[in-house]
Design an enzyme around this catalytic site. Structure first.
Site, PDB file in Angstrom:
ATOM      1  N   LYS A  13       0.832  -1.210   0.000  1.00  0.00           N
ATOM      2  CA  LYS A  13       0.000   0.000   0.000  1.00  0.00           C
ATOM      3  C   LYS A  13       0.869   1.264   0.000  1.00  0.00           C
ATOM      4  O   LYS A  13       0.658   2.168  -0.787  1.00  0.00           O
ATOM      5  CB  LYS A  13      -0.929   0.035   1.234  1.00  0.00           C
ATOM      6  CG  LYS A  13      -1.855  -1.157   1.352  1.00  0.00           C
ATOM      7  CD  LYS A  13      -2.757  -1.057   2.579  1.00  0.00           C
ATOM      8  CE  LYS A  13      -2.051  -1.041   3.918  1.00  0.00           C
ATOM      9  NZ  LYS A  13      -1.330  -2.277   4.262  1.00  0.00           N
ATOM     10  N   ARG A  88      -9.908   0.073   8.835  1.00  0.00           N
ATOM     11  CA  ARG A  88      -9.357  -1.231   9.209  1.00  0.00           C
ATOM     12  C   ARG A  88     -10.353  -2.089   9.974  1.00  0.00           C
ATOM     13  O   ARG A  88     -10.040  -3.212  10.339  1.00  0.00           O
ATOM     14  CB  ARG A  88      -8.165  -1.002  10.113  1.00  0.00           C
ATOM     15  CG  ARG A  88      -6.898  -0.771   9.354  1.00  0.00           C
ATOM     16  CD  ARG A  88      -5.818  -0.557  10.377  1.00  0.00           C
ATOM     17  NE  ARG A  88      -4.672  -1.337  10.071  1.00  0.00           N
ATOM     18  CZ  ARG A  88      -3.639  -0.850   9.405  1.00  0.00           C
ATOM     19  NH1 ARG A  88      -3.658   0.365   8.933  1.00  0.00           N
ATOM     20  NH2 ARG A  88      -2.585  -1.606   9.203  1.00  0.00           N
ATOM     21  N   ARG A 127      11.869  -5.546   4.997  1.00  0.00           N
ATOM     22  CA  ARG A 127      11.559  -4.144   4.696  1.00  0.00           C
ATOM     23  C   ARG A 127      12.419  -3.221   5.549  1.00  0.00           C
ATOM     24  O   ARG A 127      12.673  -3.472   6.725  1.00  0.00           O
ATOM     25  CB  ARG A 127      10.090  -3.838   4.994  1.00  0.00           C
ATOM     26  CG  ARG A 127       9.821  -2.321   4.933  1.00  0.00           C
ATOM     27  CD  ARG A 127       8.383  -1.952   5.009  1.00  0.00           C
ATOM     28  NE  ARG A 127       7.745  -2.386   6.222  1.00  0.00           N
ATOM     29  CZ  ARG A 127       6.435  -2.290   6.428  1.00  0.00           C
ATOM     30  NH1 ARG A 127       5.655  -1.789   5.493  1.00  0.00           N
ATOM     31  NH2 ARG A 127       5.907  -2.701   7.552  1.00  0.00           N
ATOM     32  N   ARG A 160      11.084  -1.386  11.108  1.00  0.00           N
ATOM     33  CA  ARG A 160       9.956  -1.064  11.976  1.00  0.00           C
ATOM     34  C   ARG A 160       9.833  -2.104  13.081  1.00  0.00           C
ATOM     35  O   ARG A 160      10.012  -3.285  12.841  1.00  0.00           O
ATOM     36  CB  ARG A 160       8.663  -1.023  11.146  1.00  0.00           C
ATOM     37  CG  ARG A 160       8.360   0.363  10.607  1.00  0.00           C
ATOM     38  CD  ARG A 160       7.253   0.395   9.605  1.00  0.00           C
ATOM     39  NE  ARG A 160       6.025  -0.286   9.989  1.00  0.00           N
ATOM     40  CZ  ARG A 160       4.919  -0.297   9.231  1.00  0.00           C
ATOM     41  NH1 ARG A 160       4.896   0.372   8.085  1.00  0.00           N
ATOM     42  NH2 ARG A 160       3.849  -0.946   9.628  1.00  0.00           N
ATOM     43  N   ARG A 171      -0.500  -9.172  13.118  1.00  0.00           N
ATOM     44  CA  ARG A 171      -1.104  -8.173  12.215  1.00  0.00           C
ATOM     45  C   ARG A 171      -1.917  -8.867  11.124  1.00  0.00           C
ATOM     46  O   ARG A 171      -3.000  -8.410  10.748  1.00  0.00           O
ATOM     47  CB  ARG A 171      -0.023  -7.298  11.594  1.00  0.00           C
ATOM     48  CG  ARG A 171       0.583  -6.323  12.596  1.00  0.00           C
ATOM     49  CD  ARG A 171       1.955  -5.834  12.163  1.00  0.00           C
ATOM     50  NE  ARG A 171       1.945  -5.054  10.960  1.00  0.00           N
ATOM     51  CZ  ARG A 171       3.010  -4.867  10.176  1.00  0.00           C
ATOM     52  NH1 ARG A 171       4.166  -5.409  10.500  1.00  0.00           N
ATOM     53  NH2 ARG A 171       2.909  -4.138   9.097  1.00  0.00           N
TER      54      ARG A 171
HETATM   55  P1  AP5 Z   1       4.848  -1.569   1.871  1.00  0.00           P
HETATM   56  O1  AP5 Z   1       4.525  -0.732   0.696  1.00  0.00           O
HETATM   57  O2  AP5 Z   1       5.563  -0.959   3.019  1.00  0.00           O
HETATM   58  O3  AP5 Z   1       3.533  -2.349   2.373  1.00  0.00           O
HETATM   59  P2  AP5 Z   1       2.277  -1.811   3.177  1.00  0.00           P
HETATM   60  O4  AP5 Z   1       1.062  -2.458   2.581  1.00  0.00           O
HETATM   61  O5  AP5 Z   1       2.298  -0.328   3.267  1.00  0.00           O
HETATM   62  O6  AP5 Z   1       2.553  -2.482   4.573  1.00  0.00           O
HETATM   63  P3  AP5 Z   1       2.441  -1.874   6.055  1.00  0.00           P
HETATM   64  O7  AP5 Z   1       3.212  -2.803   6.950  1.00  0.00           O
HETATM   65  O8  AP5 Z   1       2.814  -0.439   6.095  1.00  0.00           O
HETATM   66  O9  AP5 Z   1       0.926  -2.044   6.312  1.00  0.00           O
HETATM   67  P4  AP5 Z   1       0.203  -2.002   7.644  1.00  0.00           P
HETATM   68  O10 AP5 Z   1      -1.179  -1.844   7.167  1.00  0.00           O
HETATM   69  O11 AP5 Z   1       0.470  -3.149   8.536  1.00  0.00           O
HETATM   70  O12 AP5 Z   1       0.893  -0.779   8.437  1.00  0.00           O
HETATM   71  P5  AP5 Z   1       0.439   0.700   8.762  1.00  0.00           P
HETATM   72  O13 AP5 Z   1       1.629   1.548   8.740  1.00  0.00           O
HETATM   73  O14 AP5 Z   1      -0.741   1.101   7.977  1.00  0.00           O
HETATM   74  O15 AP5 Z   1       5.711  -2.824   1.317  1.00  0.00           O
HETATM   75  C1  AP5 Z   1       6.227  -3.810   2.201  1.00  0.00           C
HETATM   76  C2  AP5 Z   1       7.595  -4.285   1.689  1.00  0.00           C
HETATM   77  O16 AP5 Z   1       7.429  -4.952   0.445  1.00  0.00           O
HETATM   78  C3  AP5 Z   1       8.619  -3.150   1.427  1.00  0.00           C
HETATM   79  O17 AP5 Z   1       9.898  -3.606   1.759  1.00  0.00           O
HETATM   80  C4  AP5 Z   1       8.525  -2.909  -0.081  1.00  0.00           C
HETATM   81  O18 AP5 Z   1       9.740  -2.432  -0.602  1.00  0.00           O
HETATM   82  C5  AP5 Z   1       8.186  -4.296  -0.592  1.00  0.00           C
HETATM   83  N1  AP5 Z   1       7.320  -4.312  -1.769  1.00  0.00           N
HETATM   84  C6  AP5 Z   1       6.215  -3.526  -1.989  1.00  0.00           C
HETATM   85  N2  AP5 Z   1       5.645  -3.850  -3.170  1.00  0.00           N
HETATM   86  C7  AP5 Z   1       6.400  -4.859  -3.691  1.00  0.00           C
HETATM   87  C8  AP5 Z   1       6.319  -5.626  -4.888  1.00  0.00           C
HETATM   88  N3  AP5 Z   1       5.346  -5.424  -5.758  1.00  0.00           N
HETATM   89  N4  AP5 Z   1       7.261  -6.571  -5.103  1.00  0.00           N
HETATM   90  C9  AP5 Z   1       8.257  -6.794  -4.203  1.00  0.00           C
HETATM   91  N5  AP5 Z   1       8.392  -6.102  -3.056  1.00  0.00           N
HETATM   92  C10 AP5 Z   1       7.465  -5.141  -2.802  1.00  0.00           C
HETATM   93  O19 AP5 Z   1      -0.078   0.547  10.276  1.00  0.00           O
HETATM   94  C11 AP5 Z   1       0.829   0.252  11.309  1.00  0.00           C
HETATM   95  C12 AP5 Z   1       0.087   0.144  12.639  1.00  0.00           C
HETATM   96  O20 AP5 Z   1      -0.524   1.410  12.950  1.00  0.00           O
HETATM   97  C13 AP5 Z   1      -1.075  -0.860  12.668  1.00  0.00           C
HETATM   98  O21 AP5 Z   1      -0.636  -2.185  12.911  1.00  0.00           O
HETATM   99  C14 AP5 Z   1      -1.917  -0.296  13.806  1.00  0.00           C
HETATM  100  O22 AP5 Z   1      -1.345  -0.580  15.053  1.00  0.00           O
HETATM  101  C15 AP5 Z   1      -1.811   1.209  13.575  1.00  0.00           C
HETATM  102  N6  AP5 Z   1      -2.841   1.706  12.681  1.00  0.00           N
HETATM  103  C16 AP5 Z   1      -2.665   2.297  11.459  1.00  0.00           C
HETATM  104  N7  AP5 Z   1      -3.831   2.624  10.906  1.00  0.00           N
HETATM  105  C17 AP5 Z   1      -4.786   2.244  11.793  1.00  0.00           C
HETATM  106  C18 AP5 Z   1      -6.207   2.299  11.770  1.00  0.00           C
HETATM  107  N8  AP5 Z   1      -6.879   2.794  10.737  1.00  0.00           N
HETATM  108  N9  AP5 Z   1      -6.860   1.797  12.849  1.00  0.00           N
HETATM  109  C19 AP5 Z   1      -6.206   1.280  13.902  1.00  0.00           C
HETATM  110  N10 AP5 Z   1      -4.872   1.201  13.989  1.00  0.00           N
HETATM  111  C20 AP5 Z   1      -4.160   1.673  12.927  1.00  0.00           C
HETATM  112 MG    MG Z   2       2.488   1.094   4.799  1.00  0.00          MG
END
Ligand code: AP5
Ligand code: MG
Length: 216
Positions: A13, A88, A127, A160, A171
């Site tokens: 994402k 979420r 990552r 992270r 997660r």
């Molecule tokens: P990346 O692009 O970083 O993936 P992502 O989908 O953004 O993964 P996240 O871990 O950020 O998602 P998340 O939803 O768990 O975390 P968030 O920060 O929102 O890619 C991942 C890796 O793959 C990278 O190394 C990249 O280079 C590689 N990659 C990407 N595309 C690729 C491809 N096509 N081919 C090969 N490699 C590739 O949330 C974190 C925490 O915050 C949550 O757990 C929760 O505690 C809290 N939080 C956030 N939002 C909320 C909410 N709305 N409600 C409640 N708690 C929340």
């Molecule tokens: Mg992300």
């Protein structure tokens, strides 16, 4: 261009949101980034969210709903945005519908990146994020595990805390149990665009652009 990007942790994402944000010149609103910034700055929100984020649990719907509402109200949402990480839970999905209704945001693109757990665990374990320029990279794609070649600063690549394998599994479980049901809830409310998140980064971007043009 109003986009919601949805998918499991590690589905890509953030990677795609950053590319689309540059391409359409629209802000990337990542709830995860906002929370991590708040933790780094030790604000009241950051202090309340720190342990929750690090264990892979979800911050409360009320807190997140208020945060997203305030953020969307304070940008030029007519020009567009890409929302990453919200909603979420089905409750957050309802909150977002209300926010869109009150701001008269009609028919945003709702993009789902599909990727299976095996791919995700491998991606998240390797990552890294540049603490200076916020770029997301993968150890598979760079030579020096500490240096992001496109950034002037050195030694800024960080892992992270929630990319520990036990936390990743938590997660993913939370995603399956609490986040995936949103798709059923939204099925008759949005035009849901599903894209294979296991393709290469460029292919995924092209598929998203193609789908957006087709839906326009
Ligand atoms: P990346 O692009 O970083 O993936 P992502 O989908 O953004 O993964 P996240 O871990 O950020 O998602 P998340 O939803 O768990 O975390 P968030 O920060 O929102 O890619 C991942 C890796 O793959 C990278 O190394 C990249 O280079 C590689 N990659 C990407 N595309 C690729 C491809 N096509 N081919 C090969 N490699 C590739 O949330 C974190 C925490 O915050 C949550 O757990 C929760 O505690 C809290 N939080 C956030 N939002 C909320 C909410 N709305 N409600 C409640 N708690 C929340
Ligand atoms: Mg992300």
């Amino acid at each position: 261009m109003q986009i919601v990007i949805f998918g499991a942790p590690g589905a890509g994402k953030g990677t795609q949101a950053k590319i689309l944000s540059k391409r359409f010149n629209i802000p990337h609103i990542s709830t995860g980034d906002i929370l991590r910034d708040s933790v780094a700055r030790a604000t009241a929100l950051g202090n309340a969210a720190k342990e929750i984020i690090e264990s892979g649990e979800l911050v409360s719907d009320d807190l997140m709903g208020g945060l997203v509402k305030e953020t969307l109200q304070n940008i030029d949402f007519d020009k567009g945005f890409i929302l990453d990480g919200f909603p979420r839970t089905v409750n957050q999905a309802e909150i977002l519908l209300n926010i869109f209704e009150s701001l008269k945001i009609n028919n945003p693109y709702f993009i789902v990146l599909e990727a299976d757990h095996e791919v995700i665990v491998s991606r998240l374990s390797s990552r890294r994020e540049c603490s200076n320029c916020r770029a997301i990279v993968n150890l598979h794609d760079i030579e020096d595990p500490k240096v992001y070649p496109n950034c002037e600063a050195i030694d800024t690549l960080m892992k992270r805390k929630d990319d520990d394998e036990v936390v990743i599994m938590n997660r993913l479980k939370i995603y399956d149990d609490s986040t995936l049901p949103i798709l059923n809830f939204y099925r008759d409310k949005f035009n849901i665009i599903s894209v294979d998140g296991t393709d290469s980064i460029d292919e995924i971007t092209n598929n998203i652009l193609f789908a957006i043009e087709g839906a326009a």
